[in-house]
Design an enzyme around this catalytic site. Sequence first.
Site, PDB file in Angstrom:
ATOM      1  N   ASP A 177       0.934  -1.153   0.048  1.00 24.78           N
ATOM      2  CA  ASP A 177      -0.008   0.126   0.037  1.00 24.78           C
ATOM      3  C   ASP A 177       1.005   1.146   0.141  1.00 24.78           C
ATOM      4  O   ASP A 177       1.556   1.503   0.905  1.00 24.78           O
ATOM      5  CB  ASP A 177      -0.865  -0.100   1.444  1.00 24.78           C
ATOM      6  CG  ASP A 177      -1.968   1.245   0.995  1.00 24.78           C
ATOM      7  OD1 ASP A 177      -1.350   2.311   0.602  1.00 24.78           O
ATOM      8  OD2 ASP A 177      -2.974   1.012   1.307  1.00 24.78           O
ATOM      9  N   HIS A 178       1.058   1.942  -1.225  1.00 20.97           N
ATOM     10  CA  HIS A 178       2.236   2.863  -1.328  1.00 20.97           C
ATOM     11  C   HIS A 178       2.190   3.850  -0.270  1.00 20.97           C
ATOM     12  O   HIS A 178       2.842   4.834  -0.013  1.00 20.97           O
ATOM     13  CB  HIS A 178       2.487   3.050  -2.643  1.00 20.97           C
ATOM     14  CG  HIS A 178       1.428   4.294  -3.208  1.00 20.97           C
ATOM     15  ND1 HIS A 178       0.175   3.972  -3.648  1.00 20.97           N
ATOM     16  CD2 HIS A 178       1.798   5.594  -3.341  1.00 20.97           C
ATOM     17  CE1 HIS A 178      -0.363   4.975  -4.187  1.00 20.97           C
ATOM     18  NE2 HIS A 178       0.442   5.839  -4.017  1.00 20.97           N
ATOM     19  N   HIS A 240      -5.926   2.669   1.289  1.00 18.89           N
ATOM     20  CA  HIS A 240      -4.935   3.986   1.553  1.00 18.89           C
ATOM     21  C   HIS A 240      -5.626   4.814   2.841  1.00 18.89           C
ATOM     22  O   HIS A 240      -5.080   5.043   3.673  1.00 18.89           O
ATOM     23  CB  HIS A 240      -4.994   5.044   0.562  1.00 18.89           C
ATOM     24  CG  HIS A 240      -4.517   4.461  -0.926  1.00 18.89           C
ATOM     25  ND1 HIS A 240      -3.361   3.433  -0.841  1.00 18.89           N
ATOM     26  CD2 HIS A 240      -4.648   4.670  -2.063  1.00 18.89           C
ATOM     27  CE1 HIS A 240      -2.759   3.042  -1.910  1.00 18.89           C
ATOM     28  NE2 HIS A 240      -3.702   3.824  -2.630  1.00 18.89           N
TER      29      HIS A 240
HETATM   30  C1  BG6 Z   1      -3.610   4.472  -6.239  1.00 14.99           C
HETATM   31  C2  BG6 Z   1      -4.907   4.686  -6.784  1.00 14.99           C
HETATM   32  O1  BG6 Z   1      -3.456   3.385  -5.410  1.00 14.99           O
HETATM   33  O2  BG6 Z   1      -3.203   5.740  -5.640  1.00 14.99           O
HETATM   34  C3  BG6 Z   1      -5.219   5.904  -7.737  1.00 14.99           C
HETATM   35  O3  BG6 Z   1      -5.322   3.564  -7.772  1.00 14.99           O
HETATM   36  C4  BG6 Z   1      -4.791   7.188  -6.910  1.00 14.99           C
HETATM   37  O4  BG6 Z   1      -6.500   6.151  -8.175  1.00 14.99           O
HETATM   38  C5  BG6 Z   1      -3.343   7.010  -6.304  1.00 14.99           C
HETATM   39  O5  BG6 Z   1      -4.752   8.145  -8.128  1.00 14.99           O
HETATM   40  C6  BG6 Z   1      -3.076   8.157  -5.523  1.00 14.99           C
HETATM   41  O6  BG6 Z   1      -1.602   8.177  -5.163  1.00 14.99           O
HETATM   42  P1  BG6 Z   1      -0.902   9.320  -4.593  1.00 14.99           P
HETATM   43  O7  BG6 Z   1       0.363   9.009  -4.218  1.00 14.99           O
HETATM   44  O8  BG6 Z   1      -0.563  10.102  -6.173  1.00 14.99           O
HETATM   45  O9  BG6 Z   1      -1.526  10.253  -3.878  1.00 14.99           O
END
Ligand code: BG6
Length: 483
Positions: A177-178, A240
């Site tokens: 989960d980044h 997230h």
């Molecule tokens: C991803 C989602 O996991 O996270 C996307 O699938 C979203 O829809 C993205 O745009 C958002 O990541 P960050 O790091 O740009 O906030």
Amino acid sequence: MASRIIPVDVFDLVIFGGTGDLARRKILPSLLRRFRAGQMPKDARIIACARSPLDDAGYREAAAAAIAEFAGPEREDAALVAAFLGRLHYVTVDVTGDAGWPELAALMRPDAVRAFYFSVKPSLFGPIAERLHLRGIADADSRIVVEKPFGRDLASAHALNAALAEHFAERQIYRIDHYLGKETVQNLMAVRFANMLFEPLWNNHYIDHVQITVAETVGVAGRGSYYDGAGAMRDMVQNHLMQLLCLTAMEPPARFESDMVHDEKLKVIRALQPVPPSDIVFGQYAAGPDPSYREDVSNPESATESFIAMRCTIGTWRWAGVPFYLRTGKRLKARSSEIAVVFQKLGHRIFGESMESHRNVLSIRLQPNDGIDLQVTVKERGPGGMRLIDMPLDLTFADMAADQGEAAVDAYERLIMDVIRGDQTLFMRGDEVEAAWAWTDPILAACAEHDRKPQLYEQGSSGPDDALMLLHRDGRRWREIKG
Ligand code: BG6
Ligand code: NDP
């Protein structure tokens, strides 16, 4: 204070789906940056696999193009890029067939850490896990990395967990989960658990409510078919925002160790109360300067939400009566993600009614300008009596890092290196993911039963009006979405 690079062990990182969008956009640029930072040992290798008939030279060419398109300023350093490309190898493998596996097996080295990144659609996770195991390519110390979406409901997530568990132990599985790799997310834990100041106040005696916002300016163009089948609840909230909520609400673990952190997060998810449809607002962006959501997903009838706002409650002693308001959406007025912990009003106002509107707010900003600020009420400078204003005690880490000449570390950089180090703290454990779906499924089912349709909202706005009402009816207001 210079950043410290802790070298990792020599590794063979195999990327299934090495020619795909995620590898091109995120994985390769992140590895390049770790290479530049000196964190990749001299003999570390990256082995990309996919069906496309390429050799090492062909893949290096494709990787060079990806780096030119998606990497940061480091792409300008031709010698650096050339040295990095030298670490890349390619094997043509159809992961559902037999071809290519012997060649991959022959490349693996006995003394290197083996990590296998499944950067492919989830239906391929099982076939890859099975073949890695049966062909002896993975051993008991190997790690596998899987991407979201990890299922689209409890049943599918359970099936994926079961397919992986047939061949790998939980300690070998790294579910990405980044958001957990973002700098400020880790700082949230540091602020909570490394200071005397906050933890004593971190409960329903002092906190009025919490707002978690992940606002984006981008739409869903290019990912329409995936997104239209998912929507904001499955794409963002189940993972997230849920992780952000867990780290905000969890009890202090006895030690900062992977399983102890996961155990505490799991308790929070299990304590989340069901959310009735009346506490949820769905939105969908209308046509504006950019095409509408329905145009972006090429589905004129789509009822999928590109925005969601909801009021959640956690059934524990610490959090009884403290709402957690979650909000996320696309094509909003700014790219802005924050956790705002809003403290209660003072019980007695010695400065009179002018105090009414003042409160302490701890705001943890994920992006942009990651940092933390604490809004405190102070006297406005100058003559004119006791005029009170709110000022931030500002810790903008992004500025501090820039002052120190440090480059920000992208979430993927940190997470990939954690895989090599064997640290699962910033990944999701299987039971956590399933518990998150177990909470999400009935909410979505109830909304479907009540035929809850998304309300259209203007591009560049803060979302639909009903989202404002969700807080208004509780006598509260959303914080402004500011870039
Ligand atoms: C991803 C989602 O996991 O996270 C996307 O699938 C979203 O829809 C993205 O745009 C958002 O990541 P960050 O790091 O740009 O906030
Ligand atoms: P792509 O469709 O761009 O890439 C898929 C990759 O899988 C390609 O390299 C493809 O190469 C390979 N592939 C497909 N079938 C096979 C097969 N049978 N055998 C071997 N290789 C195969 O997908 P993404 O890179 O966008 O996404 C990968 C995963 O990551 C998905 O689960 C996605 O949901 C997830 N994800 C993606 C994000 C992104 O920003 N792109 C963000 C977060 C998660 P070839 O056709 O040559 O075989």
